[in-house]
Motif scaffolding. Structure first.
Motif, PDB file in Angstrom:
ATOM      1  N   VAL A  48     -58.677 -55.932  -0.256  1.00 17.79           N
ATOM      2  CA  VAL A  48     -58.092 -57.058   0.610  1.00 17.79           C
ATOM      3  C   VAL A  48     -58.935 -57.929   0.978  1.00 17.79           C
ATOM      4  O   VAL A  48     -59.052 -58.955   0.974  1.00 17.79           O
ATOM      5  N   ARG A  51     -59.376 -60.332  -1.791  1.00 17.86           N
ATOM      6  CA  ARG A  51     -58.342 -61.221  -2.123  1.00 17.86           C
ATOM      7  C   ARG A  51     -58.454 -62.474  -0.924  1.00 17.86           C
ATOM      8  O   ARG A  51     -58.223 -63.578  -0.912  1.00 17.86           O
ATOM      9  N   LEU A  52     -58.852 -61.938   0.292  1.00 17.65           N
ATOM     10  CA  LEU A  52     -58.967 -62.903   1.424  1.00 17.65           C
ATOM     11  C   LEU A  52     -60.084 -63.856   1.162  1.00 17.65           C
ATOM     12  O   LEU A  52     -60.004 -65.185   1.384  1.00 17.65           O
ATOM     13  N   ALA A  55     -58.793 -66.285  -1.452  1.00 20.28           N
ATOM     14  CA  ALA A  55     -57.794 -67.132  -0.831  1.00 20.28           C
ATOM     15  C   ALA A  55     -58.312 -68.150  -0.264  1.00 20.28           C
ATOM     16  O   ALA A  55     -57.866 -69.214  -0.407  1.00 20.28           O
ATOM     17  N   VAL A  72     -51.334 -60.590   2.461  1.00 16.22           N
ATOM     18  CA  VAL A  72     -51.979 -59.797   1.634  1.00 16.22           C
ATOM     19  C   VAL A  72     -51.621 -58.162   1.779  1.00 16.22           C
ATOM     20  O   VAL A  72     -52.254 -57.428   1.252  1.00 16.22           O
TER      21      VAL A  72
END
Length: 125
Positions: A48, A51-52, A55, A72
């Motif tokens: 996570v 991914r953040l 992003a 997410v």
């Protein structure tokens, strides 16, 4: 020794800290360099958080509102927790604008991470 410039990482409040780190292939890391690198990789070791971070880094302008990156698959409090961990590791900075918080990956952080994983260049003959 490499001629590559070692770039700084940032404290959670945005202040520069000691440079991190020479390429892993240049020489063994000292304890402080290993601690700094481990903090970065530990923060990115969670899917996570990765991914953040991605992003934010890939968002137009290199900056993203938390409202734009929260999808997410976890709750908003969990997103906030992960963003806090990324800030504590020196990977993100943030700025509150009204009711929203905007996150940014400083170019020096990406450069320092890339440098760490780059093969050290040979000295000129």
């Amino acid at each position: 020794m490499s001629n590559a410039k070692v770039l700084p990482l940032l404290e959670p409040d945005g202040r520069s800290v000691a440079p991190c780190c020479p390429p892993l292939t240049e020489r063994p890391l000292n304890a402080e360099e290993a601690e700094t690198a481990a903090r970065m990789f530990k923060a990115l070791g969670d899917p996570v958080r990765l991914r953040l971070f991605s992003a934010v880094a890939s968002h137009e302008g290199g900056e993203a509102c938390v409202c734009d990156i929260s999808d997410v698959g976890v709750s908003q409090p969990t997103v906030s927790h992960h963003l806090k961990k990324l800030k504590e590791a020196g990977l993100l900075t943030s700025e509150r604008r009204g009711t929203w918080v905007y996150y940014r990956v400083e170019p020096s952080v990406l450069a320092a991470m890339g440098q760490l994983l780059t093969k050290a260049s040979s000295p000129a003959a």
